[in-house]
Design an enzyme around this catalytic site. Structure first.
Site, PDB file in Angstrom:
ATOM      1  N   GLU A  19      16.013  13.748  -2.863  1.00  0.00           N
ATOM      2  CA  GLU A  19      15.293  14.017  -1.608  1.00  0.00           C
ATOM      3  C   GLU A  19      15.814  15.301  -0.970  1.00  0.00           C
ATOM      4  O   GLU A  19      17.025  15.534  -0.920  1.00  0.00           O
ATOM      5  CB  GLU A  19      15.503  12.827  -0.683  1.00  0.00           C
ATOM      6  N   HIS A  20      14.874  16.115  -0.506  1.00  0.00           N
ATOM      7  CA  HIS A  20      15.186  17.421   0.112  1.00  0.00           C
ATOM      8  C   HIS A  20      15.887  18.359  -0.865  1.00  0.00           C
ATOM      9  O   HIS A  20      16.699  19.189  -0.469  1.00  0.00           O
ATOM     10  CB  HIS A  20      16.010  17.237   1.401  1.00  0.00           C
ATOM     11  N   GLY A 108       0.999   9.095   6.237  1.00  0.00           N
ATOM     12  CA  GLY A 108       2.254   9.431   6.924  1.00  0.00           C
ATOM     13  C   GLY A 108       3.403   8.488   6.639  1.00  0.00           C
ATOM     14  O   GLY A 108       4.311   8.353   7.442  1.00  0.00           O
ATOM     15  N   GLY A 110       5.339   8.522   3.714  1.00  0.00           N
ATOM     16  CA  GLY A 110       6.299   8.993   2.719  1.00  0.00           C
ATOM     17  C   GLY A 110       5.861   8.706   1.295  1.00  0.00           C
ATOM     18  O   GLY A 110       6.653   8.814   0.364  1.00  0.00           O
ATOM     19  N   SER A 114      -0.999  13.031   1.753  1.00  0.00           N
ATOM     20  CA  SER A 114      -1.604  14.352   1.934  1.00  0.00           C
ATOM     21  C   SER A 114      -1.660  15.117   0.619  1.00  0.00           C
ATOM     22  O   SER A 114      -2.677  15.759   0.322  1.00  0.00           O
ATOM     23  CB  SER A 114      -0.875  15.147   3.015  1.00  0.00           C
ATOM     24  N   ASP A 165       5.744  16.561  -4.037  1.00  0.00           N
ATOM     25  CA  ASP A 165       4.646  15.597  -3.978  1.00  0.00           C
ATOM     26  C   ASP A 165       3.502  15.993  -4.909  1.00  0.00           C
ATOM     27  O   ASP A 165       2.932  15.166  -5.621  1.00  0.00           O
ATOM     28  CB  ASP A 165       4.122  15.484  -2.539  1.00  0.00           C
ATOM     29  N   TYR A 215      11.731  18.329  10.001  1.00  0.00           N
ATOM     30  CA  TYR A 215      11.707  18.697   8.577  1.00  0.00           C
ATOM     31  C   TYR A 215      11.859  20.214   8.401  1.00  0.00           C
ATOM     32  O   TYR A 215      12.702  20.685   7.624  1.00  0.00           O
ATOM     33  CB  TYR A 215      10.384  18.224   7.959  1.00  0.00           C
TER      34      TYR A 215
END
Ligand code: GLA
Length: 354
Positions: A19-20, A108, A110, A114, A165, A215
């Site tokens: 993550e990130h 929204g 996670g 989108s 994503d 973010y």
């Protein structure tokens, strides 16, 4: 001969770990899920040939705009208008169309609703604009589509997200996780052999939008850390040199470097079928996201605790943070608690052969 109709499906994703790391040229291990977004496009007649009419079926909302010059908008319309504008800017031939959008990925949360929307829309509109005997799906450069979708997020939505994503959706494969190296965009498939273990997600009840959450600030902090270290990306940073960074930059960088290591260890745990080790890595990833990257919230912490109390071998928040879903790994003997839903790897984005 132009086509009259096209259709595409793009899945959401669960990020097993990593993550990130995407916007830091690091590593991640996501898998596409069965839920996703389906787009059907139908060419409009000549009187409305240069306009897009979009219907978001689940919300029962519509939008209509000029193909040539969509204006900025909010909510789901920003993704649709932005995708059309970025496709046009990249030189894809587009046609006026009636676009029907339906999906079953929670918004929204996670799970990348989108990205699923952008990717399905891209595939359907590229297909509709191509000559029936011209470009086929196999000729599309999926990495280029992922980058185009990221530009939609940056320019139209204001979220400075990475490629996690979109690549997870575009390259998803049944029964496998995708080990993505964001420095090269190379993908290696790691079979997701869970046996009778299960992965499941629990909702924290909190929703987020990356454009308005911290973010973007986290991304800027990583950028600043790179400047201070004199490296192009945190992938090139050496752990011994992090000491010279001021807080909180040191903690942010520590998360990113250690998370890359956890991704490699998780891929190894999957390959050797050591699911207890995978669970421990999920726990360590969560602790680092909470303590070093500081992207958790009270609601997410409550949800992680609940998943642990239900007997999970590992649990962590997934996605950008500040709300959304929590992933849990459950051993065969542990029943899934109420309200938690199982997630399985599904197929990657594809055309529907309209
Ligand atoms: C969101 C972004 C991704 C990635 C994750 C965090 O899902 O869209 O690009 O940065 O957060 O790993």
């Amino acid at each position: 001969m132009p086509r009259e109709r096209s259709g595409a499906f793009a899945p959401g994703r669960v990020n097993l770990i990593g993550e990130h790391t995407d916007y830091n040229r690091g590593l991640a291990l996501p898998f596409a899920i069965g839920e996703g977004v389906t787009v059907h496009a139908r060419a409009r007649d000549s009187a409305a040939a240069d306009r897009i009419f979009a219907h978001a079926r689940d919300l029962d909302e519509t939008d209509e705009f000029d193909l040539g010059k969509p204006r900025p908008a909010r909510g789901w319309r920003a993704f649709v208008r932005g995708t059309v504008a970025e496709l046009a800017r990249a030189g894809y031939p587009l046609r006026g169309a009636h676009v029907d959008i339906a999906g079953d990925v929670p918004l929204g949360g996670g799970l990348s609703s989108s990205a699923a929307l952008e990717v399905a829309l891209c595939l359907a509109l590229i297909q509709l604009g191509a000559d029936a005997d011209g470009e086929t799906e196999t000729e599309l450069d999926r990495r280029e589509i992922a980058q185009l979708c990221a530009r939609v997020e940056h320019r139209w939505v204001g979220a400075h997200t990475g490629l996690l994503d979109q690549l997870a959706s575009l390259y998803g494969r049944l029964d496998a996780a995708s080990l993505i190296d964001f420095a090269t965009l190379r993908i290696e498939y790691v079979p997701l052999r869970l046996g009778t273990w299960r992965l499941a997600v629990a909702d924290s009840g909190e929703r987020h939008a990356h454009a308005s959450s911290p973010y973007n600030r986290r991304r800027a902090e990583c950028q600043r850390a790179c400047e201070l270290l004199g490296v192009a990306s945190l992938r090139d940073a050496e752990v011994q040199r992090l000491e010279r960074l001021p807080e909180p930059l040191r903690a942010r960088a520590r998360h990113v470097l250690s998370e890359n290591q956890r991704v490699l260890a998780a891929a190894e745990a999957l390959r050797s079928g050591d699911l207890l080790a995978l669970g421990a890595l999920l726990n360590r990833s969560h602790a680092s996201l909470r303590d070093c990257y500081e992207v958790s919230t009270a609601a997410v912490e409550r949800t992680v605790r609940g998943v642990h109390e239900a007997g999970a071998a590992g649990a962590r928040m997934i996605g950008g943070g500040f709300g959304g879903y929590v992933l849990g790994l459950f051993a065969p003997s542990i029943p899934l608690p109420d309200g938690v839903r199982e997630v399985r790897p599904g197929a990657g984005a594809h055309l529907l052969g309209a």
